[in-house]
Design a protein around this motif. Structure first.
Motif, PDB file in Angstrom:
ATOM      1  N   SER A  14       0.619  -0.876  -0.175  1.00 45.83           N
ATOM      2  CA  SER A  14       0.541  -0.361  -0.411  1.00 45.83           C
ATOM      3  C   SER A  14       0.791   0.895   0.243  1.00 45.83           C
ATOM      4  CB  SER A  14      -0.825  -0.279   0.890  1.00 45.83           C
ATOM      5  OG  SER A  14       0.033   0.057   2.748  1.00 45.83           O
ATOM      6  N   GLY A  15       2.425   1.363  -0.052  1.00 50.08           N
ATOM      7  CA  GLY A  15       2.757   2.105   0.246  1.00 50.08           C
ATOM      8  C   GLY A  15       3.466   2.601   1.537  1.00 50.08           C
ATOM      9  N   LYS A  16       2.870   1.768   2.832  1.00 53.22           N
ATOM     10  CA  LYS A  16       3.323   2.576   3.640  1.00 53.22           C
ATOM     11  C   LYS A  16       4.669   2.877   4.558  1.00 53.22           C
ATOM     12  CE  LYS A  16       2.231  -2.218   6.169  1.00 53.22           C
ATOM     13  NZ  LYS A  16       2.127  -2.894   4.513  1.00 53.22           N
ATOM     14  N   GLY A  17       5.336   1.557   3.448  1.00 53.04           N
ATOM     15  CA  GLY A  17       6.544   1.460   4.919  1.00 53.04           C
ATOM     16  C   GLY A  17       7.659   2.864   3.857  1.00 53.04           C
ATOM     17  N   THR A  18       7.696   2.904   2.402  1.00 49.29           N
ATOM     18  CA  THR A  18       8.227   4.446   2.258  1.00 49.29           C
ATOM     19  C   THR A  18       7.897   5.557   2.648  1.00 49.29           C
ATOM     20  OG1 THR A  18       8.508   2.728  -0.422  1.00 49.29           O
ATOM     21  CG2 THR A  18       9.180   5.299  -0.248  1.00 49.29           C
ATOM     22  N   THR A 198      -4.640   5.138  -1.483  1.00 50.11           N
ATOM     23  CA  THR A 198      -3.119   5.463  -2.463  1.00 50.11           C
ATOM     24  C   THR A 198      -3.365   5.160  -4.024  1.00 50.11           C
ATOM     25  OG1 THR A 198      -1.511   3.786  -1.173  1.00 50.11           O
ATOM     26  CG2 THR A 198      -1.998   5.393  -0.221  1.00 50.11           C
ATOM     27  N   SER A 199      -4.602   4.640  -4.104  1.00 49.46           N
ATOM     28  CA  SER A 199      -4.795   3.766  -5.548  1.00 49.46           C
ATOM     29  C   SER A 199      -4.036   5.591  -6.486  1.00 49.46           C
ATOM     30  CB  SER A 199      -6.343   3.747  -5.917  1.00 49.46           C
ATOM     31  OG  SER A 199      -6.028   2.578  -5.365  1.00 49.46           O
ATOM     32  N   THR A 200      -4.671   6.069  -6.273  1.00 51.97           N
ATOM     33  CA  THR A 200      -4.474   7.308  -7.421  1.00 51.97           C
ATOM     34  C   THR A 200      -3.768   8.487  -7.093  1.00 51.97           C
ATOM     35  OG1 THR A 200      -5.864   8.615  -6.345  1.00 51.97           O
ATOM     36  CG2 THR A 200      -7.022   7.466  -8.143  1.00 51.97           C
ATOM     37  N   LEU A 201      -2.561   8.259  -6.243  1.00 50.54           N
ATOM     38  CA  LEU A 201      -1.559   9.148  -5.154  1.00 50.54           C
ATOM     39  C   LEU A 201      -0.107   8.488  -5.477  1.00 50.54           C
ATOM     40  CD1 LEU A 201      -3.093  10.073  -1.713  1.00 50.54           C
ATOM     41  CD2 LEU A 201      -3.781  10.822  -3.417  1.00 50.54           C
ATOM     42  N   ASN A 202       0.655   9.470  -5.470  1.00 48.47           N
ATOM     43  CA  ASN A 202       1.753   8.941  -5.637  1.00 48.47           C
ATOM     44  C   ASN A 202       2.293   8.795  -3.984  1.00 48.47           C
ATOM     45  OD1 ASN A 202       3.290  11.939  -5.155  1.00 48.47           O
ATOM     46  ND2 ASN A 202       2.930  11.681  -7.664  1.00 48.47           N
ATOM     47  N   ILE A 203       3.638   8.396  -3.989  1.00 50.14           N
ATOM     48  CA  ILE A 203       4.594   8.384  -2.446  1.00 50.14           C
ATOM     49  C   ILE A 203       4.650  10.272  -2.179  1.00 50.14           C
ATOM     50  CG2 ILE A 203       6.711   8.360  -1.324  1.00 50.14           C
ATOM     51  CD1 ILE A 203       5.010   5.693  -1.929  1.00 50.14           C
ATOM     52  N   GLN A 204       4.553  11.150  -3.361  1.00 47.72           N
ATOM     53  CA  GLN A 204       4.751  12.586  -2.771  1.00 47.72           C
ATOM     54  C   GLN A 204       3.908  12.745  -1.909  1.00 47.72           C
ATOM     55  OE1 GLN A 204       7.886  13.838  -1.769  1.00 47.72           O
ATOM     56  NE2 GLN A 204       6.726  15.526  -0.802  1.00 47.72           N
ATOM     57  N   GLU A 205       2.579  12.768  -3.127  1.00 45.60           N
ATOM     58  CA  GLU A 205       1.469  13.449  -2.867  1.00 45.60           C
ATOM     59  C   GLU A 205       1.228  12.292  -1.092  1.00 45.60           C
ATOM     60  OE1 GLU A 205      -0.727  13.969  -7.506  1.00 45.60           O
ATOM     61  OE2 GLU A 205      -0.505  12.191  -6.231  1.00 45.60           O
ATOM     62  N   THR A 206       0.990  11.745  -1.251  1.00 46.81           N
ATOM     63  CA  THR A 206       0.817  10.799   0.005  1.00 46.81           C
ATOM     64  C   THR A 206       1.807  11.216   0.896  1.00 46.81           C
ATOM     65  OG1 THR A 206       0.318   9.029  -1.263  1.00 46.81           O
ATOM     66  CG2 THR A 206       0.510   7.971   1.717  1.00 46.81           C
ATOM     67  N   VAL A 207       3.098  11.417   1.334  1.00 54.01           N
ATOM     68  CA  VAL A 207       3.861  11.699   2.070  1.00 54.01           C
ATOM     69  C   VAL A 207       3.021  13.145   2.201  1.00 54.01           C
ATOM     70  CG1 VAL A 207       5.840  12.936   3.289  1.00 54.01           C
ATOM     71  CG2 VAL A 207       5.808  11.605   1.789  1.00 54.01           C
TER      72      VAL A 207
END
Length: 222
Positions: A14-18, A198-207
């Motif tokens: 899901s991107g949680k680690g990064t 986060t399906s439509t979000l990149n890492i930076q947007e999520t951060v």
């Protein structure tokens, strides 16, 4: 001393680690990759040849893991096992032993020991529900299984690890089932967690979303 805690839970890929690692870096907080602890235990089990059904011995091994995190690197003793623990074989074994109550209990003290000033960002599956229920901000990251399979596929290929996207998708479905249906600390959003798809979000947007939510949390308490 008041030590701030941000928990970021969610399913595999899901991107949680990064996201958690970058948020920790930007806030100059400590970082806990709780999933890595289960993967480290799985690696130790496989290397030692312990019977996967010997829950007592596995729990003892987990209790005494000689591990440490240094930026993007994860060490087991003096060995950098950052890449070694990311294989699908290790991931599947980690998911299985994570369902063992004795193993989860053995790793609880190890995880809570990461709470140090000035703060901590912890990612996993039960950080906000079990390990740090007092966290200042709880985030639950999610994404569709197809998106997560695609992310994991690209991630493995970038590391030179062969992968089949259909197999990855099936593995994620099975892992989600194990994680959400286990009796001890199942994967679920805490009642007071904020869910981010986060399906439509990149890492930076999520951060940026997480940092904004944390800033709002701190302002509301000052």
């Amino acid at each position: 001393m008041n030590i701030s805690i941000i928990t970021i839970d969610g399913p595999t890929a899901s991107g949680k680690g990064t996201v958690a690692r970058i948020v920790a870096e930007k806030l100059h907080f400590h970082y806990l990759d709780s999933g890595a602890l289960y993967r480290l235990t799985a690696l130790s089990v496989i290397r030692s040849g312990i019977n996967p059904d010997d829950t007592g011995q596995i729990a003892e091994m987990a209790r005494n893991l000689p591990c440490r995190f240094e930026k993007e690197h994860i060490f087991l003793g003096d060995e950098d096992v950052t890449d070694a623990i990311r294989s699908e074989t290790i991931g599947n074994m980690a998911s299985k032993i994570a369902a063992i109550p004795a193993v989860r209990q053995a790793l609880t003290d190890l995880q809570t020991g990461f709470r140090k000033a000035p703060g901590l960002v912890a990612d996993g599956r039960d950080m906000g529900t079990v390990i740090f229920p007092e966290a200042d901000l709880k985030i639950f990251l999610t994404a569709s299984v197809d998106i997560r399979a695609e992310r994991r596929y690209k991630q493995l290929l970038e590391k030179g690890i062969p992968a089949n996207i259909d197999n990855l998708r099936n593995d994620l479905i099975e892992r989600d089932k194990r994680d959400t249906q286990r009796q001890t600390a199942p994967l679920v959003a805490a009642p007071d967690a904020i869910t981010l798809d986060t399906s439509t979000l990149n890492i930076q947007e999520t951060v940026e979303r997480v940092l904004d939510l944390f800033a709002r949390t701190i302002r509301s308490r000052s």
